[in-house]
Design a protein around this motif. Structure first.
Motif, short mmCIF file in Angstrom:
data_model
loop_
_atom_site.label_atom_id
_atom_site.label_comp_id
_atom_site.label_asym_id
_atom_site.label_seq_id
_atom_site.Cartn_x
_atom_site.Cartn_y
_atom_site.Cartn_z
N THR A 21 0.81 -1.21 0.00
CA THR A 21 0.00 0.00 0.00
C THR A 21 0.85 1.27 0.00
O THR A 21 0.34 2.34 -0.29
CB THR A 21 -0.95 0.04 1.21
OG1 THR A 21 -0.19 0.02 2.41
CG2 THR A 21 -1.92 -1.12 1.18
N ASP A 27 -3.42 1.70 -5.19
CA ASP A 27 -4.53 2.16 -4.36
C ASP A 27 -4.64 1.24 -3.15
O ASP A 27 -4.85 0.04 -3.30
CB ASP A 27 -5.82 2.13 -5.18
CG ASP A 27 -7.00 2.72 -4.46
OD1 ASP A 27 -6.80 3.30 -3.38
OD2 ASP A 27 -8.12 2.62 -4.99
N ASP A 29 -6.94 0.80 -1.02
CA ASP A 29 -8.24 0.13 -0.93
C ASP A 29 -8.29 -1.10 -1.82
O ASP A 29 -8.83 -2.15 -1.44
CB ASP A 29 -9.37 1.09 -1.31
CG ASP A 29 -9.49 2.26 -0.36
OD1 ASP A 29 -9.00 2.13 0.78
OD2 ASP A 29 -10.06 3.29 -0.75
N LEU A 32 -6.12 -3.91 -0.27
CA LEU A 32 -6.81 -4.56 0.85
C LEU A 32 -8.01 -5.38 0.37
O LEU A 32 -8.29 -6.45 0.91
CB LEU A 32 -7.23 -3.52 1.88
CG LEU A 32 -6.07 -2.86 2.62
CD1 LEU A 32 -6.59 -1.76 3.53
CD2 LEU A 32 -5.28 -3.87 3.41
N GLY A 33 -8.71 -4.90 -0.65
CA GLY A 33 -9.83 -5.67 -1.20
C GLY A 33 -9.36 -6.96 -1.84
O GLY A 33 -9.98 -8.02 -1.67
N ALA A 86 -17.16 0.68 -5.65
CA ALA A 86 -15.75 1.06 -5.52
C ALA A 86 -14.86 -0.01 -6.13
O ALA A 86 -15.25 -1.19 -6.22
CB ALA A 86 -15.39 1.26 -4.05
N SER A 88 -12.32 -1.26 -4.82
CA SER A 88 -11.93 -2.24 -3.80
C SER A 88 -12.92 -3.39 -3.74
O SER A 88 -12.53 -4.53 -3.51
CB SER A 88 -11.83 -1.56 -2.43
OG SER A 88 -13.06 -0.95 -2.09
#
Length: 124
Positions: A21, A27, A29, A32-33, A86, A88
Motif C-alpha cells: 500500500t 490504491d 483500498d 486490501l480488497g 468502488a 476495492s
C-alpha cells in the motif's frame, strides 16, 4: 492452538500487503480488497494442500489487483444507477472468484463433450 506455520504466513502476508500500500500508484483500498478476496478463497479451499493454497492465494491476489476496475464496472452495470461500486469491491470479488472460475474452466476443458451435453440439458 494455531499452527506456527499458518500464523507466520499470516503475519508475513499482512506485512506484504501493508508494504504494497506504500508504493506510489497502488490504491490501498484495492490492495486490501484483493487481499480480503484472496483470503476468503483460501479459507474456503480447505480440501487443497498448503502449497496449492499458498500458490492460489498469490494468483488470486494478483488477479484481484489486475481485474479490480473491470469487475467493479461489471458489478456497477448490474446495479441501479444511484449505487456506485468502488474498485476495492471489484478487487475483492475478482480475487475471490478468479481461481474458482479458472478451475471450473479447466474442468470443462478436460471433457468438452460432457460440457456441451450439460449445457444442452440445462446444466442439471
Amino acid at each position: 492452538m494455531a499452527e506456527p506455520v499458518s500464523s507466520t504466513a499470516t503475519t508475513a502476508s499482512l506485512l506484504a500487503v501493508a508494504l504494497l500500500t506504500l508504493f506510489p500508484g497502488m490504491d490501498p483500498d484495492v490492495v486490501l480488497g484483493a487481499f480480503a478476496g484472496a483470503s476468503v478463497f483460501v479459507i474456503s479451499a480447505t480440501d487443497l494442500p498448503l502449497f496449492k493454497r499458498f500458490t492460489f492465494f498469490i494468483l488470486s491476489f494478483t488477479a484481484g489487483l489486475l481485474a479490480a476496475r473491470m469487475v467493479a464496472g461489471i458489478i456497477d452495470t448490474a446495479l441501479p444507477a444511484e449505487i456506485e461500486v468502488a474498485e476495492s469491491v471489484g478487487a475483492m470479488a475478482a480475487s475471490a472468484l478468479a481461481i474458482k472460475l479458472l478451475l471450473w474452466l479447466i474442468q470443462l476443458a478436460e471433457d468438452p463433450a460432457k460440457a456441451v451435453r450439460d449445457i444442452k440439458k440445462g446444466g442439471s
